[in-house]
Design a protein around this motif. Structure first.
Motif, PDB file in Angstrom:
ATOM      1  N   ASP A 286      85.200  50.707  62.422  1.00 26.25           N
ATOM      2  CA  ASP A 286      83.955  50.080  61.975  1.00 26.25           C
ATOM      3  C   ASP A 286      83.834  48.623  62.417  1.00 26.25           C
ATOM      4  O   ASP A 286      82.861  47.966  62.096  1.00 26.25           O
TER       5      ASP A 286
ATOM      6  N   GLU B 216      80.095  58.144  68.998  1.00 30.20           N
ATOM      7  CA  GLU B 216      78.951  58.491  68.161  1.00 30.20           C
ATOM      8  C   GLU B 216      78.935  57.552  66.976  1.00 30.20           C
ATOM      9  O   GLU B 216      79.957  57.370  66.317  1.00 30.20           O
ATOM     10  N   ARG B 217      77.780  56.964  66.715  1.00 31.11           N
ATOM     11  CA  ARG B 217      77.624  56.079  65.560  1.00 31.11           C
ATOM     12  C   ARG B 217      76.995  56.849  64.414  1.00 31.11           C
ATOM     13  O   ARG B 217      76.090  57.641  64.631  1.00 31.11           O
ATOM     14  N   ASP B 218      77.457  56.607  63.197  1.00 26.19           N
ATOM     15  CA  ASP B 218      76.838  57.265  62.042  1.00 26.19           C
ATOM     16  C   ASP B 218      76.336  56.266  61.010  1.00 26.19           C
ATOM     17  O   ASP B 218      75.982  56.642  59.909  1.00 26.19           O
TER      18      ASP B 218
ATOM     19  N   GLU C 233      77.963  53.901  59.287  1.00 28.92           N
ATOM     20  CA  GLU C 233      79.085  53.237  58.627  1.00 28.92           C
ATOM     21  C   GLU C 233      80.223  52.937  59.583  1.00 28.92           C
ATOM     22  O   GLU C 233      80.944  51.972  59.426  1.00 28.92           O
TER      23      GLU C 233
ATOM     24  N   THR D 298      81.961  54.133  63.802  1.00 31.18           N
ATOM     25  CA  THR D 298      81.779  54.790  65.093  1.00 31.18           C
ATOM     26  C   THR D 298      82.963  55.718  65.307  1.00 31.18           C
ATOM     27  O   THR D 298      84.103  55.350  65.037  1.00 31.18           O
TER      28      THR D 298
END
Length: 72
Positions: free
Chosen positions: A37, A59-61, A63, A65
């Protein structure tokens, strides 16, 4: 899938240092999942992978990566 390296909460340069340490022990073709993070990891991990001949996708979500690193 659970991460091979959970680097969330670690600040630069620790995520990439711990990834490098882990990768050193593994054979070519191994796939690692890394969670981080720290914003600096978004440039550090891909740069490290390129220098070592590995491939990486991320991939980023929101909160953190997730980095999928395939050792070359």
């Amino acid at each position: 899938m659970s991460p091979d390296l959970d680097a969330r909460g670690l600040k630069c340069p620790l995520p990439v240092i711990r990834l490098a340490r882990l990768a050193r022990e593994l054979p070519s073709g191994t796939t690692l999942l890394v969670l981080a993070d720290d914003p600096a990891a978004e440039s550090d991990i891909p740069a490290w992978a390129r220098m070592r001949g590995h491939s990486v996708t991320l991939e980023r979500d929101g909160e953190h990566t997730a980095y999928t690193v395939v050792l070359g």
